[in-house]
Structure formats: structure tokens, C-alpha cells
Design an enzyme around this catalytic site. Sequence first.
Site, PDB file in Angstrom:
ATOM      1  N   CYS A 357      76.173 -40.709 -39.733  1.00  0.00           N
ATOM      2  CA  CYS A 357      75.476 -40.672 -38.446  1.00  0.00           C
ATOM      3  C   CYS A 357      76.161 -41.440 -37.318  1.00  0.00           C
ATOM      4  CB  CYS A 357      74.023 -41.110 -38.612  1.00  0.00           C
ATOM      5  SG  CYS A 357      73.703 -42.361 -39.845  1.00  0.00           S
ATOM      6  N   ARG A 386      79.196 -45.330 -51.333  1.00  0.00           N
ATOM      7  CA  ARG A 386      78.180 -46.378 -51.401  1.00  0.00           C
ATOM      8  C   ARG A 386      78.379 -47.167 -52.686  1.00  0.00           C
ATOM      9  NH1 ARG A 386      72.828 -42.987 -49.259  1.00  0.00           N
ATOM     10  NH2 ARG A 386      73.784 -42.351 -47.279  1.00  0.00           N
ATOM     11  N   GLN A 404      77.888 -35.103 -48.484  1.00  0.00           N
ATOM     12  CA  GLN A 404      76.586 -34.658 -48.003  1.00  0.00           C
ATOM     13  C   GLN A 404      76.708 -33.343 -47.227  1.00  0.00           C
ATOM     14  OE1 GLN A 404      75.742 -38.236 -45.661  1.00  0.00           O
ATOM     15  NE2 GLN A 404      74.057 -38.707 -47.047  1.00  0.00           N
ATOM     16  N   ASP A 406      75.509 -32.789 -44.399  1.00  0.00           N
ATOM     17  CA  ASP A 406      74.867 -33.625 -43.396  1.00  0.00           C
ATOM     18  C   ASP A 406      74.787 -32.912 -42.053  1.00  0.00           C
ATOM     19  OD1 ASP A 406      73.596 -35.880 -42.645  1.00  0.00           O
ATOM     20  OD2 ASP A 406      75.331 -37.210 -42.713  1.00  0.00           O
ATOM     21  N   HIS A 408      73.209 -33.671 -37.743  1.00  0.00           N
ATOM     22  CA  HIS A 408      72.453 -34.462 -36.776  1.00  0.00           C
ATOM     23  C   HIS A 408      72.203 -33.607 -35.544  1.00  0.00           C
ATOM     24  CE1 HIS A 408      74.240 -37.531 -39.395  1.00  0.00           C
ATOM     25  NE2 HIS A 408      73.094 -38.146 -39.180  1.00  0.00           N
ATOM     26  N   LYS A 493      60.745 -40.368 -42.017  1.00  0.00           N
ATOM     27  CA  LYS A 493      61.436 -39.156 -42.479  1.00  0.00           C
ATOM     28  C   LYS A 493      60.498 -38.240 -43.246  1.00  0.00           C
ATOM     29  CE  LYS A 493      63.222 -41.517 -46.618  1.00  0.00           C
ATOM     30  NZ  LYS A 493      64.398 -41.792 -47.460  1.00  0.00           N
ATOM     31  N   HIS A 539      68.237 -36.750 -38.034  1.00  0.00           N
ATOM     32  CA  HIS A 539      69.135 -36.749 -39.195  1.00  0.00           C
ATOM     33  C   HIS A 539      68.572 -35.727 -40.179  1.00  0.00           C
ATOM     34  CE1 HIS A 539      70.557 -41.019 -38.221  1.00  0.00           C
ATOM     35  NE2 HIS A 539      69.474 -40.882 -37.474  1.00  0.00           N
TER      36      HIS A 539
END
Length: 667
Positions: A357, A386, A404, A406, A408, A493, A539
Site C-alpha cells: 500500500c 513478513r 498478493q 493486491d 488499492h 475491513k 485496500h
Amino acid sequence: MSDLITLTLPDGSQREVARGTTGADVAASIGPGLAKAALAAKLDGELVDLSRPIEADASLALVTARDEADALELVRHDFAHVLAEAVQQLFPGTQITFGPATDDGFYYDFAPAPGRGPFTEDDLPAIEEAMRAIIRADKPLRREVWPRAQLISRWKQQGENFKAEWAAELPGDEDLTVYWSGEDWLDMCRGPHLPSTGKLDPQAFKLTRVSGAYWRGDQKNAMLSRVYGTAWLNKKQLDAHLMRLEEAAKRDHRKLGREMDLFHLQEEAHGSVFWHPRGFVIYRALEAYMRRRLDLGGYDEVKTPQIMDARQWEQSGHWGKYRENMFVIPDEVPNTEDEGPVVSNDAQWMALKPMNCPGHVLIFRQGIKSYRDLPLRFAEMGCCHRNEPHGALHGIMRVRQFTQDDGHIFCREDQIVAEVQMFCDLLDSVYEDLGFERYSIKLALRPEKRFGSDEMWDQAESELRNAVAAAGRATEEFGWEELPGEGAFYAPKLEFHLTDAIGRTWQCGTIQSDRVLPERLDATYVGEDGNRHRPVMLHRAILGTYERFIGILIEHHAGWFPTWLAPVQAVVATIVSDADAYAGDVAAALKAAGVRVETDLRNEKINLKVREHSLQKAPYMLVVGRREAEEGTVALRNLKGGEQKVMPLAEAIALIKADALPPDLKP
């Protein structure tokens, strides 16, 4: 003060009873059947013992086995205490610590008597029998409130050092309660409990395994023995659960990953996946499918750096909230929320990104954005790292390096509800394409430690609620539920929990409404009024991570992927060597049609070939011999269903090609 109080029952009726009446008294007054079935009471929504005196007007509901969620929590808690009592009967000198209920059972942590050594699975049958004896004895369970000093003294006299330590640290204004099992055994517990051990079904539990556990989860403390069990309301439920566990073991993605030669993990790269050719075929097919869906959904794909200056992570807030889970270069760096990253004249601190992000905000900030440009939808197949604890790693389901799906979305406040609705529709379609029929939606609300004002959180939570309601999904059908305290530190979320083929749930998709990061990283757009405004940052992810989602797919489909995802979609196998040349021609024709194909020309019996390729989960086998070579046909066998049909080669190719098309490309 009146000696009478008013109790309001679930049907709205009211009863005037004497102060001090218990739930058990009310059950008995209604009828002997309810008195026998009642397990506990709910006073103004709080679960309490049936024997608890009621001292004021209240709403009262009596809990029976029909109230499955509450009943299971009660019986699992009681099974944990029965386990502790049984262990101390069998192994004098054992100290007890904690024993909570879990999602499917319970566990209890023990400090074995000096010189005995840790418990093992060989001890479990004897412990189970001792537990059944306690249950059959139908020992009453009785609550008492003790003065702190008296309870600590009691624990110390009994050599229960762990219980004494915990009792001393509980808040000073908290009642310290114990529960007696009969007259000869007690444990410290907040409760509530069943009226007696005889309310448990002695055939509805099973001890499953033993592991080590540190006292209070700290590796600096003493190592304990943790005994796990599963517990249910009756034997039928237990048997169904054990069958699910057996089925889950057959579907285990680690087992099937080895058998199908998809991937492996090893010490040299803890928490990272070595994808084998067949496994990476699945990965690439899934990735290509997601790219097509995102392209049609109006997303622009971007790519951001793997490593960024630590100051960037400090500004975003991740340094203070997430530092312990980040890989930092070099790694001798302060690790507190108060200390920021250190930068020397020679080098700067860098960190591998744990999420995408902040990088997407930096792309958004390039150039001036107008309100007319919004919404902007960025997507990234972003590789993240991570530093997950070693003990938390689990196959490809929980790893340290992952990618991911992912995205945004930068939008105006008036666009949020429509964007969340569009996302829900996209997610719904993707899950259906991937073979999942059901999912539930949860709203994770503000955590205790968070950034942003209460007003920001109020607005963000309300927007997500409104979006789900507008999408027609805030319903019982979608398992709508709100989860207090479980949001991220920067945003509430929506969580999307998939249900797989054997009833397990997996939290995969998510969309978060974030006002914090745009503010911390100074993202703005020029509004219709000519002034600068903050965008809202949504997100979102559908799969979550490719690694974990592929693991879920393996277990959901038991390795039998839909044909479009199968690593090998067809195998051409010969009956006799005279057909080898024809088998090569068949394979070439399939490959030209876009089918992933292998040939098996070994001098082996066809039944052996069928069995081996069934274990590899290939959807189709085309069997050829002399007759097929002469006639230009194949014996097409569906390896999952076992059906076989002789047909012209062109017809077989057309059938397989149509089945191998990804769902979004089917006519």
C-alpha cells in the site's frame, strides 16, 4: 426493597419470582423436561450458571443443547476441567495452569511432577478413561467466591505455583472464583459451568494430541505439556468431526503437493516456496485469470520496489505497529514504537516490504490528480515478505515470502459505496469460477490501538456497512457479522470467509476503507472547488495470497483441479508399443489445440497407468492401441469419474479443449 423481581422470558412473557431465584428454579417451574435439558442461563445476554441467584429484574433465557453455540462453549470448557481433574488423579504432583475451550474442543496445560517427564500420546487412553469415570460420577459443579489471600494460600499449600502466580496478578477489583467438582477437587475459573459433570456425554470427546507450550506463551518461562482434545454435544457430532479430520488429512495440501510434484519447502529458505514446474503451471494459470478479471474491472497494474527506505515505513505507521514482522537491512535497528529508524552517513536503513500500500500511494502522488480522475484503481501482483514466527509457518498456507493479488482504489467519499459494491460483485464471480459456492462476510471494527480519530473510524465503518447493505449482502444468507476490535490499525475491513468442500472456512478476500494512510503519506487530489482533498484509499484483495489460495484450492478440490487449472490436462497412454507413433501424433494435436499433455509409452499394463495418473489427478487419459491407430480414434477416459468412451480423435480434442478453457473465456 421488594422481595420480588420480574424476569422477562424470550417469548416476551414475564414472571414475578422471589429475589434469589435461580435459572434452575425457573426451568423446574416451567416443566420437568426443561429442568432436565437446561445447561445454563442467560441473564441480560450474559451466560451464567443455572445455580446463580438472580437478584434484580432481568431478561432470562435458558440454554439447552438446541442453543448449539452456547452449549458447545459450555461443554468444551467443562471437558477441559474434567481433563485437569483426571490428570491430577492419575499423576499426583502434576500442577495445573490454564484450560480454555477452542473452536472444536479444548486443551489444558500441565506442569508434570518433578522427575516424571512430559506427557506423551501413550498417556491419552488412560486419561480418557479417567475422564469418563468423572463424567459417570455426575459430580456437581459448584461456584464459590474466595478472598484473594485465602486462594493464593490454598494454591501454595497444594504446590500449585502457577495458579498462585496467576491469582496474585489478577486485577484487585475482580472476584476470584473457584469451581468445585464434587467435594474433592477445585480449579480457579470465571465460569460458567454446567450443573454437573454428568451433563457431559462421555462418548462425545476424544483426546487428540500432546505438545509442548511455554507458561504464558513466553519461551523464557517453564515448558509445560499441553493436552488437546475435541469435544461435542453427542457422539454423532464427534463421529462427524473425526470423519472431517480424516478427510482433511487426505486433502492436506502438503501431502498432495508432494504426491503431485507441485512444490516443496526446505530449511534453506524457511517460509518460502520452491515451485516445481507442475505447481507453477497452476500459479501462472491462476495469475493470468486474475489479470484478465482485473483488466475488465478497470484496474491499472503497477509494480513497486521490494525494498524501501525505513523512513517511508515510519511515515506510513508500519514501523511503529509492524516492525517486528519486517525484514530490515541491516537488522541492528531500534525495535520500539518510540524510536524511529537510524540513518548513518554511510548507509540508510531499508526494509523489505511487508505490504504494497505505501508504494501505491507514492505512485498516486506522482502528478496532480483531479476529482475527475477518480476512482483510480491500482493492482499489483506484489511479492511481500513478513517475518512470521517459525512456529506459525504452515506449508504454503502461512509463509514468509508471498505474492498478493493486491489492489488499492483511490476514490472520493461519494464513490465508496459503489466501489465496494463493484468489488463484491467481482469477488462473487471469481469465487464461483474457482469452485466455491458459499462465503460469509464479516465487518472487522476498530482495534484498541489505531491511528485516526473516532470520527474517521465512525465514517469508515458506516460506509462499509452501507455498501454491504446496498449490495444485498448484509443478510443471514451471507453470515453477516460484526467483529469488534479486529480491524487493522489504519482501517476497518470487510472480510470474506470461503467455505470449502468439507465445511471449513478460510478468510481470503478483504476490502478496507482507509483515511489514515492518505493523510500520513500526504495523498491529495484537486476537488471541484479547486481545493486540495484527501482521497479515501480502499485496500482490497480477492485471493489474499497466491500461495495460500493455491493451498486452499488443493484441499478444496482434493487435488482434482478444474481442467483449466490442472497441471497436466490430458495423458496419452499406449496399450501396445505399436501405437507409440500414433500416441505422439495425438499428443501433438492436443498440444496444438492448447491442451497441456503428456505421453506414457511405458511397457506397462494400462490399469497401472490409469492408477498412477489418477494419483497425479490428470483429468483425462486418451488410451490408444492398434485399433485406435488404424481408425483414428481414442478411448477417452475421465480419470476422476472413471468413464471411458471411444470416439474420433477430433471429437475428443474438441471436448477436452472446451473443458480446458478458463471460465471467463468460455463462450
